[in-house]
Design a protein around this motif. Structure first.
Motif, PDB file in Angstrom:
ATOM      1  N   GLU A 184      -0.163  98.928  26.637  1.00 39.80           N
ATOM      2  CA  GLU A 184       0.081  99.089  25.193  1.00 39.80           C
ATOM      3  C   GLU A 184      -1.043  99.903  24.539  1.00 39.80           C
ATOM      4  O   GLU A 184      -0.778 100.799  23.726  1.00 39.80           O
ATOM      5  CB  GLU A 184       0.184  97.704  24.548  1.00 39.80           C
ATOM      6  N   LEU A 185      -2.267  99.608  24.916  1.00 38.53           N
ATOM      7  CA  LEU A 185      -3.406 100.317  24.328  1.00 38.53           C
ATOM      8  C   LEU A 185      -3.454 101.780  24.765  1.00 38.53           C
ATOM      9  O   LEU A 185      -3.775 102.659  23.965  1.00 38.53           O
ATOM     10  CB  LEU A 185      -4.714  99.597  24.670  1.00 38.53           C
ATOM     11  N   ARG A 186      -3.115 102.043  26.025  1.00 42.51           N
ATOM     12  CA  ARG A 186      -3.062 103.438  26.490  1.00 42.51           C
ATOM     13  C   ARG A 186      -2.018 104.234  25.696  1.00 42.51           C
ATOM     14  O   ARG A 186      -2.261 105.375  25.312  1.00 42.51           O
ATOM     15  CB  ARG A 186      -2.748 103.498  27.988  1.00 42.51           C
ATOM     16  N   GLN A 187      -0.873 103.610  25.433  1.00 37.64           N
ATOM     17  CA  GLN A 187       0.177 104.279  24.647  1.00 37.64           C
ATOM     18  C   GLN A 187      -0.290 104.568  23.224  1.00 37.64           C
ATOM     19  O   GLN A 187       0.172 105.507  22.597  1.00 37.64           O
ATOM     20  CB  GLN A 187       1.452 103.437  24.623  1.00 37.64           C
ATOM     21  N   ALA A 188      -1.234 103.776  22.739  1.00 37.73           N
ATOM     22  CA  ALA A 188      -1.778 103.977  21.389  1.00 37.73           C
ATOM     23  C   ALA A 188      -2.982 104.933  21.397  1.00 37.73           C
ATOM     24  O   ALA A 188      -3.601 105.140  20.353  1.00 37.73           O
ATOM     25  CB  ALA A 188      -2.178 102.628  20.782  1.00 37.73           C
ATOM     26  N   GLY A 189      -3.310 105.484  22.561  1.00 40.93           N
ATOM     27  CA  GLY A 189      -4.370 106.477  22.636  1.00 40.93           C
ATOM     28  C   GLY A 189      -5.744 105.969  23.047  1.00 40.93           C
ATOM     29  O   GLY A 189      -6.715 106.721  23.009  1.00 40.93           O
ATOM     30  N   PHE A 190      -5.841 104.708  23.452  1.00 39.08           N
ATOM     31  CA  PHE A 190      -7.126 104.145  23.884  1.00 39.08           C
ATOM     32  C   PHE A 190      -7.261 104.258  25.395  1.00 39.08           C
ATOM     33  O   PHE A 190      -6.276 104.300  26.121  1.00 39.08           O
ATOM     34  CB  PHE A 190      -7.247 102.676  23.459  1.00 39.08           C
ATOM     35  N   SER A 191      -8.490 104.282  25.860  1.00 40.83           N
ATOM     36  CA  SER A 191      -8.769 104.307  27.289  1.00 40.83           C
ATOM     37  C   SER A 191      -9.412 102.975  27.653  1.00 40.83           C
ATOM     38  O   SER A 191     -10.620 102.793  27.489  1.00 40.83           O
ATOM     39  CB  SER A 191      -9.714 105.469  27.617  1.00 40.83           C
ATOM     40  N   GLN A 249     -14.740 101.080  21.339  1.00 39.49           N
ATOM     41  CA  GLN A 249     -13.858 102.194  20.991  1.00 39.49           C
ATOM     42  C   GLN A 249     -13.419 102.002  19.547  1.00 39.49           C
ATOM     43  O   GLN A 249     -12.797 100.981  19.225  1.00 39.49           O
ATOM     44  CB  GLN A 249     -12.635 102.268  21.904  1.00 39.49           C
ATOM     45  N   PRO A 250     -13.748 102.947  18.682  1.00 39.31           N
ATOM     46  CA  PRO A 250     -13.370 102.822  17.266  1.00 39.31           C
ATOM     47  C   PRO A 250     -11.868 102.604  17.096  1.00 39.31           C
ATOM     48  O   PRO A 250     -11.054 103.257  17.744  1.00 39.31           O
ATOM     49  CB  PRO A 250     -13.801 104.166  16.665  1.00 39.31           C
ATOM     50  N   GLY A 251     -11.544 101.621  16.249  1.00 44.30           N
ATOM     51  CA  GLY A 251     -10.148 101.312  15.955  1.00 44.30           C
ATOM     52  C   GLY A 251      -9.503 100.321  16.904  1.00 44.30           C
ATOM     53  O   GLY A 251      -8.374  99.891  16.682  1.00 44.30           O
ATOM     54  N   LEU A 252     -10.213  99.932  17.952  1.00 42.27           N
ATOM     55  CA  LEU A 252      -9.635  99.032  18.949  1.00 42.27           C
ATOM     56  C   LEU A 252      -9.370  97.636  18.382  1.00 42.27           C
ATOM     57  O   LEU A 252      -8.381  97.001  18.757  1.00 42.27           O
ATOM     58  CB  LEU A 252     -10.531  98.956  20.184  1.00 42.27           C
TER      59      LEU A 252
END
Length: 180
Positions: free
Chosen positions: A70-77, A127-130
Motif C-alpha cells: 500500500e505504501l509503495r503504491q502511495a510513492g513511499f519506499s 520519510q516525510p508524509g509517512l
C-alpha cells in the motif's frame, strides 16, 4: 486461517529501523533476543520517561507486509524492518485481530497480541508524509492505525523467514485492539 513470515529484524540500539536477520529468537516475557526493546519492563524511551516500571506490552512488533504494498503504491519506499518491526507477515489481517489473539510462529514460538502500534512523529523523519499514510479513517470517522500490532512472548522459539503463522483467537467477547 494462517499466514507466513516474510522477514525478521532486530536492532541492538534505539534506531527507527531494524536490520533484517536470517532468524530471531523470541524469549518468554522478554521479547526478541538482542533487540533494544527486549525486557520485562517498558523499553520505549518516551514510556520509560513516564514510568520505567510499566510492564513491556511491546516486546515484539509485527507489521502486515500488505502495508508495504500500500505504501509503495502511495510513492513511499518502505521495506521489511524499515518501520522498526521485528516480524513482517503476509496473509494475516493483523489489524482485525482481537486483543489476546495468540500467534504460533514456526510451530515453536508464540506471541499474544496486546494492542496497536501508535505511530509517532519520528516516522516522518524516516520519510516525510509517512505518518499520514499509516493513519486513516473508518466510515464513522474513527482513527485507523495501520502501523502494525504489538505483542508479548508466550513461548520461546526461533522465528525465520518462511515460517507459518497459526492464529488462535481468544474466547468471546472479543476486545478490539487499542494503542499500547
Amino acid at each position: 486461517m494462517s499466514g507466513i513470515v516474510v522477514a525478521v529484524s532486530r536492532a541492538l540500539g534505539h534506531a527507527f529501523s531494524k536490520v533484517n536477520q536470517d532468524q530471531i529468537r523470541l524469549i518468554v516475557g522478554q521479547g526478541v533476543e538482542g533487540d533494544a526493546h527486549c525486557g520485562e519492563t517498558v523499553k520505549h524511551r518516551s514510556r520509560v520517561r513516564v514510568d520505567p516500571t510499566q510492564p513491556n506490552l511491546r516486546q515484539v512488533h509485527l507489521i502486515h507486509g500488505e502495508l508495504f504494498d500500500e505504501l509503495r503504491q502511495a510513492g513511499f519506499s518502505v521495506t521489511p524492518g524499515a518501520m522498526g518491526e521485528n516480524i513482517a507477515t503476509r496473509g494475516v489481517d493483523l489489524l482485525s485481530l482481537p486483543t489476546g489473539t495468540v500467534l504460533t510462529i514456526g510451530g515453536e514460538a508464540a506471541v499474544e497480541i496486546t494492542g496497536l502500534r501508535n505511530p509517532c512523529g519520528q516516522i516522518n523523519d524516516f520519510q516525510p508524509g509517512l505518518l499520514k499514510a499509516v493513519l486513516g479513517r473508518d466510515a464513522k470517522g474513527g482513527l485507523i492505525r495501520k502501523a502494525g500490532v504489538m505483542a508479548i512472548v508466550l513461548r520461546d522459539g526461533v522465528v525465520r523467514t518462511g515460517d507459518t503463522i497459526a492464529i488462535q483467537r481468544p474466547s468471546p467477547p472479543h476486545r478490539p485492539l487499542e494503542p499500547v
